[in-house]
Scaffold this active site. Structure first.
Site, mmCIF file in Angstrom:
data_model
loop_
_atom_site.group_PDB
_atom_site.id
_atom_site.type_symbol
_atom_site.label_atom_id
_atom_site.label_comp_id
_atom_site.label_asym_id
_atom_site.label_seq_id
_atom_site.Cartn_x
_atom_site.Cartn_y
_atom_site.Cartn_z
ATOM 1 N N GLY A 188 0.773 -1.237 0.000
ATOM 2 C CA GLY A 188 0.000 0.000 0.000
ATOM 3 C C GLY A 188 0.803 1.287 0.000
ATOM 4 N N SER A 189 1.951 1.306 -0.680
ATOM 5 C CA SER A 189 2.689 2.577 -0.698
ATOM 6 C C SER A 189 2.006 3.611 -1.598
ATOM 7 C CB SER A 189 4.160 2.364 -1.092
ATOM 8 O OG SER A 189 4.273 2.028 -2.444
ATOM 9 N N ASN A 190 1.418 3.175 -2.702
ATOM 10 C CA ASN A 190 0.650 4.126 -3.517
ATOM 11 C C ASN A 190 -0.575 4.618 -2.759
ATOM 12 O OD1 ASN A 190 1.643 4.607 -6.392
ATOM 13 N ND2 ASN A 190 1.971 2.408 -6.110
ATOM 14 N N ARG A 245 -6.152 -8.794 -8.293
ATOM 15 C CA ARG A 245 -7.211 -9.703 -8.765
ATOM 16 C C ARG A 245 -7.690 -9.218 -10.110
ATOM 17 N NH1 ARG A 245 -7.387 -14.379 -6.934
ATOM 18 N NH2 ARG A 245 -9.577 -14.717 -7.407
ATOM 19 N N ASN A 287 -6.313 2.536 -12.560
ATOM 20 C CA ASN A 287 -5.258 1.647 -12.054
ATOM 21 C C ASN A 287 -3.909 2.296 -12.327
ATOM 22 O OD1 ASN A 287 -4.059 -0.855 -11.118
ATOM 23 N ND2 ASN A 287 -3.617 -1.344 -13.258
ATOM 24 N N HIS A 325 0.048 1.152 -13.271
ATOM 25 C CA HIS A 325 0.838 0.010 -13.744
ATOM 26 C C HIS A 325 2.299 0.433 -13.804
ATOM 27 C CE1 HIS A 325 1.747 -3.665 -15.872
ATOM 28 N NE2 HIS A 325 2.467 -2.946 -16.723
ATOM 29 N N GLY A 350 -9.871 -5.794 -20.689
ATOM 30 C CA GLY A 350 -8.557 -6.352 -21.051
ATOM 31 C C GLY A 350 -7.494 -5.880 -20.062
ATOM 32 N N ASP A 408 -4.562 -4.268 -18.288
ATOM 33 C CA ASP A 408 -3.593 -3.189 -18.578
ATOM 34 C C ASP A 408 -3.802 -2.578 -19.965
ATOM 35 O OD1 ASP A 408 -2.460 -3.729 -16.072
ATOM 36 O OD2 ASP A 408 -1.028 -5.153 -16.908
ATOM 37 N N GLU A 446 5.670 6.766 -9.248
ATOM 38 C CA GLU A 446 4.259 6.387 -9.055
ATOM 39 C C GLU A 446 3.623 7.238 -7.956
ATOM 40 O OE1 GLU A 446 3.293 2.161 -8.687
ATOM 41 O OE2 GLU A 446 5.164 1.660 -9.679
HETATM 42 C C1 GRF Z 1 3.002 -0.790 -7.750
HETATM 43 O O1 GRF Z 1 4.236 -0.923 -8.409
HETATM 44 C C2 GRF Z 1 1.886 -0.641 -8.745
HETATM 45 O O2 GRF Z 1 2.278 0.014 -9.920
HETATM 46 C C3 GRF Z 1 1.526 -2.051 -9.063
HETATM 47 O O3 GRF Z 1 1.674 -2.749 -7.856
HETATM 48 C C4 GRF Z 1 2.601 -2.064 -7.023
HETATM 49 C C5 GRF Z 1 1.892 -1.778 -5.749
HETATM 50 O O4 GRF Z 1 2.754 -1.249 -4.760
HETATM 51 N N1 GRF Z 1 0.204 -2.135 -9.653
HETATM 52 P P1 GRF Z 1 2.134 -0.599 -3.444
HETATM 53 O O5 GRF Z 1 1.257 -1.674 -2.790
HETATM 54 O O6 GRF Z 1 1.353 0.600 -3.847
HETATM 55 O O7 GRF Z 1 3.316 -0.267 -2.593
#
Ligand code: GRF
Length: 211
Positions: free
Chosen positions: A15-17, A94, A110, A112, A146, A148, A177
């Site tokens: 969960g860093s994002n 998922r 999302n 990626h 589809g 990504d 990110e």
């Molecule tokens: C990130 O690299 C994101 O791009 C990908 O999964 C990773 C999740 O990292 N979809 P975090 O859980 O947000 O740290």
């Protein structure tokens, strides 16, 4: 700010994002309020991190359901309970059925860890190194059935440096990110992102981080 959009963040892991989005949304002028964090894995470290930040966090364990659509029905019920406008996937591992994805068309995004359409799927940093690309990065896109493949909202590029390992590159991309996702979500919430199916307008220099 009035009229903030209500977003739920879906996670599966650290969960860093998610943390970067929660941090951005602390600013009352940010156009999105994070109303819930939901993980399909009860042990996801991101759940504790969200709670520490004062956000309602819960698990909807996919293993507890007989089918993908049963899991999605339970997830949908939680999203409805939180009266969510936008669904933000942040390391949510998922795949979702077409009917579920289509019910959130234009409202589910999302991130990626690659410059799509290059390197969809997993192990993006390893594959970028193998391919010898000089620029790598991350993409925020709308979610379509589809994997990504949805329309691109924003991208950030980083250089691939001599001697980089996959984990060096992963860290450099992850740092991008954390800047890109809050910026891209704000654009979606303000209605400034290209909507599904619209031609993407490219603004030179906009949302491109290269360091
Ligand atoms: C990130 O690299 C994101 O791009 C990908 O999964 C990773 C999740 O990292 N979809 P975090 O859980 O947000 O740290």
């Amino acid at each position: 700010m009035k009229g903030r959009k209500r977003a739920a963040i879906l996670i599966s892991g650290r969960g860093s994002n998610m943390a970067a989005l929660i941090e951005a949304a602390r600013n009352p002028d940010y156009p999105v309020e994070i109303v819930a964090v939901i993980s399909n894995r009860p042990g996801a470290p991101g759940l504790a991190r969200a709670r520490e930040a004062g956000i309602a966090a819960e698990a909807v364990d996919h293993k507890a359901f007989a089918s993908r659509s049963d899991f999605e029905a339970a997830l949908e019920a939680r999203l409805e309970a939180h009266v969510v406008d936008l669904v933000v996937l942040a390391g949510f591992m998922r795949l979702m059925t077409a009917p579920f994805v289509q019910s959130w068309t234009g409202r589910m995004i999302n991130i990626h860890p690659a410059l799509l359409p290059a390197f969809p799927g997993l192990a993006t940093h390893e594959r970028a190194l193998e391919a010898g690309v000089r620029l790598h990065g991350c993409t925020v896109h709308y979610v379509t059935p589809g994997m990504d493949e949805g329309p691109i909202i924003a991208q950030a590029a980083v250089p691939v440096l001599p001697g980089d390992t996959a984990s060096d590159l992963a860290m450099r991309v992850l740092h991008a990110e954390h800047k890109l996702y809050p910026a891209a979500l704000a654009r979606v919430a303000r209605g400034e992102a290209p909507v599904m199916g619209e031609r993407v307008e490219i603004v030179p220099g906009d949302l491109m981080f290269c360091e």
